[in-house]
Design a protein around this motif. Structure first.
Motif, short mmCIF file in Angstrom:
data_model
loop_
_atom_site.label_atom_id
_atom_site.label_comp_id
_atom_site.label_asym_id
_atom_site.label_seq_id
_atom_site.Cartn_x
_atom_site.Cartn_y
_atom_site.Cartn_z
N TYR A 79 0.83 -1.19 0.00
CA TYR A 79 0.00 0.00 0.00
C TYR A 79 0.88 1.25 0.00
CZ TYR A 79 -3.33 -3.43 1.93
OH TYR A 79 -4.11 -4.54 2.14
N GLU A 80 0.41 2.30 -0.68
CA GLU A 80 1.13 3.57 -0.71
C GLU A 80 0.15 4.72 -0.49
OE1 GLU A 80 5.03 3.08 -3.59
OE2 GLU A 80 3.20 3.94 -4.42
N LEU A 81 0.66 5.78 0.13
CA LEU A 81 -0.08 7.02 0.32
C LEU A 81 0.87 8.16 0.03
CD1 LEU A 81 -2.14 9.11 1.45
CD2 LEU A 81 -1.39 8.45 3.74
N SER A 82 0.51 9.03 -0.89
CA SER A 82 1.35 10.20 -1.19
C SER A 82 0.52 11.47 -1.04
CB SER A 82 1.91 10.11 -2.62
OG SER A 82 0.88 10.07 -3.58
N PHE A 83 1.12 12.48 -0.42
CA PHE A 83 0.43 13.76 -0.23
C PHE A 83 1.44 14.86 0.06
CE2 PHE A 83 0.78 11.61 3.79
CZ PHE A 83 1.01 12.58 4.74
N LEU A 91 5.60 10.37 1.24
CA LEU A 91 5.21 9.08 0.65
C LEU A 91 5.29 8.02 1.74
CD1 LEU A 91 4.48 7.33 -1.81
CD2 LEU A 91 6.94 7.04 -2.22
N ASP A 92 4.12 7.47 2.10
CA ASP A 92 4.05 6.40 3.09
C ASP A 92 3.90 5.08 2.36
OD1 ASP A 92 4.18 8.31 5.04
OD2 ASP A 92 2.06 8.18 5.60
N LYS A 93 4.64 4.07 2.82
CA LYS A 93 4.57 2.74 2.22
C LYS A 93 4.33 1.70 3.31
CE LYS A 93 7.70 3.73 -1.65
NZ LYS A 93 8.96 3.30 -2.36
N LEU A 94 3.44 0.77 3.03
CA LEU A 94 3.17 -0.35 3.93
C LEU A 94 3.31 -1.62 3.11
CD1 LEU A 94 2.39 -0.94 6.87
CD2 LEU A 94 0.00 -0.93 6.16
N ASP A 95 4.45 -2.27 3.24
CA ASP A 95 4.79 -3.44 2.44
C ASP A 95 4.72 -4.67 3.33
OD1 ASP A 95 5.69 -5.28 0.65
OD2 ASP A 95 7.61 -4.29 0.24
N ASN A 96 3.61 -5.44 3.20
CA ASN A 96 3.41 -6.63 4.04
C ASN A 96 3.60 -6.33 5.52
OD1 ASN A 96 2.73 -8.60 2.04
ND2 ASN A 96 4.86 -8.60 1.40
N LYS A 98 5.28 -3.82 6.92
CA LYS A 98 6.45 -3.01 7.25
C LYS A 98 6.25 -1.60 6.73
CE LYS A 98 11.46 -2.69 6.74
NZ LYS A 98 12.68 -3.30 6.14
N PHE A 99 6.30 -0.60 7.62
CA PHE A 99 5.99 0.78 7.27
C PHE A 99 7.26 1.62 7.12
CE2 PHE A 99 5.17 5.23 8.32
CZ PHE A 99 4.11 5.52 7.48
N THR A 100 7.29 2.45 6.08
CA THR A 100 8.35 3.45 5.90
C THR A 100 7.72 4.74 5.40
OG1 THR A 100 8.81 2.70 3.64
CG2 THR A 100 10.20 1.80 5.42
N ARG A 101 8.31 5.87 5.77
CA ARG A 101 7.88 7.18 5.27
C ARG A 101 9.10 7.89 4.70
NH1 ARG A 101 4.29 11.78 8.29
NH2 ARG A 101 2.67 10.52 7.27
N THR A 102 8.92 8.45 3.51
CA THR A 102 9.96 9.29 2.92
C THR A 102 9.42 10.71 2.77
OG1 THR A 102 9.29 8.70 0.67
CG2 THR A 102 11.03 7.38 1.68
N ILE A 103 10.29 11.69 3.00
CA ILE A 103 9.94 13.10 2.85
C ILE A 103 10.91 13.69 1.84
CG2 ILE A 103 9.68 15.33 4.01
CD1 ILE A 103 9.25 13.83 6.63
N ASN A 104 10.34 14.15 0.71
CA ASN A 104 11.14 14.66 -0.40
C ASN A 104 12.23 13.67 -0.81
OD1 ASN A 104 9.67 17.08 -0.48
ND2 ASN A 104 10.98 18.03 1.06
#
Length: 259
Positions: A79-83, A91-96, A98-104
């Motif tokens: 799953y991805e969420l971008s805003f 950009l938030d990612k939830l891969d099975n 496991k969550f990660t957030r990237t900023i720029n």
């Protein structure tokens, strides 16, 4: 010297064959496995909403000004969420799980509380968007509660809870109302314990299909804590529930055909 091993091998082969013939095969055992009434109703609803298509699909949609996307496979999910926020692209990612957030483009350092908060928010939006497909997850415990009528239509009622493997919110409880004629999930309710708890009742509207998969928007109502969820439809019909918000998913598109 040669004949003895051959006779032994033949005896062993006969013994194995005999045991195999008397033992039900795995396929037969699977066929004989009992399926509960609630599981049958859930499966019929999944078929009515698009069946296998969403289990191997990749979609994108907009919700409250944010872009969501998901790739759902039989045994995995992404799953991805971008805003945009404060002139930054998140950009938030939830891969099975496991969550990660990237900023720029750079990975953000988050504490455990922030990871729980952001991952739960992303998972919640996707989970509700994928209903009733997620109701066949292994952590689901379903129970058939009989039939009821809402606005003169007949509905099969299924209560759902979760095993501890379902996550930290496994104590949440859900009710689903499936149209007895077309098997579509047109109402659902849930109670939750976080943030002092609450009860919500959602009414499906604006049905439309995207690549053969049925999607809805929802009206989101509030009930008083302690209200029995089986009574929510009658309270809704009487106008005694408070409308909190509308759940509107826009620009639903398939990104990649996997079926």
């Amino acid at each position: 010297m040669i004949k003895q091993p051959l006779r032994f091998s033949a005896f062993l082969l006969i013994s194995i064959t005999s045991c195999t013939e008397n033992k039900p095969s795995e396929q037969v055992l699977n066929i004989e496995k009992k399926v509960s009434q609630s599981e049958k109703i859930i499966q019929s609803s999944i078929e009515a909403h698009g069946g296998e298509k969403l289990f191997e699909s990749s979609y994108t949609f907009d919700f409250r000004g944010k872009n969501y996307s998901f790739t759902q496979k039989r045994n995995s999910s992404f799953y991805e969420l971008s805003f945009n926020q404060n002139d930054s692209i998140l950009l938030d990612k939830l891969d099975n799980g496991k969550f990660t957030r990237t900023i720029n483009g750079e990975i953000a350092q988050l504490d455990s509380k922030e990871i729980d908060q952001y991952s739960n928010a992303l998972n919640s939006v996707i989970y509700f968007t994928l209903l009733p497909f997620k109701l066949n997850d292994p952590s689901v415990i379903s129970d058939y509660k009989g039939k009821t009528k809402i606005k003169n239509n007949s509905y099969d009622v299924v209560q759902v809870s979760f095993t501890a493997a379902g996550g930290k919110d496994h104590e949440d409880e859900f009710y689903y109302w499936f149209n007895s004629k077309n098997h579509k999930m047109e109402y659902f309710a849930y109670s939750y314990n976080v943030n002092e708890g609450g009860i919500r009742f959602r009414v499906a509207k604006n049905p439309r299909k995207v690549k053969g998969v049925l999607f809805y928007d929802f009206e989101n109502y509030k009930a008083e804590i302690g209200t029995p969820m089986e009574k929510l439809p009658s309270l809704y019909e009487k106008g005694e529930l408070k409308l909190l918000s509308e759940i509107i998913n826009e620009n639903i598109k398939i990104r990649k055909a996997l079926f």
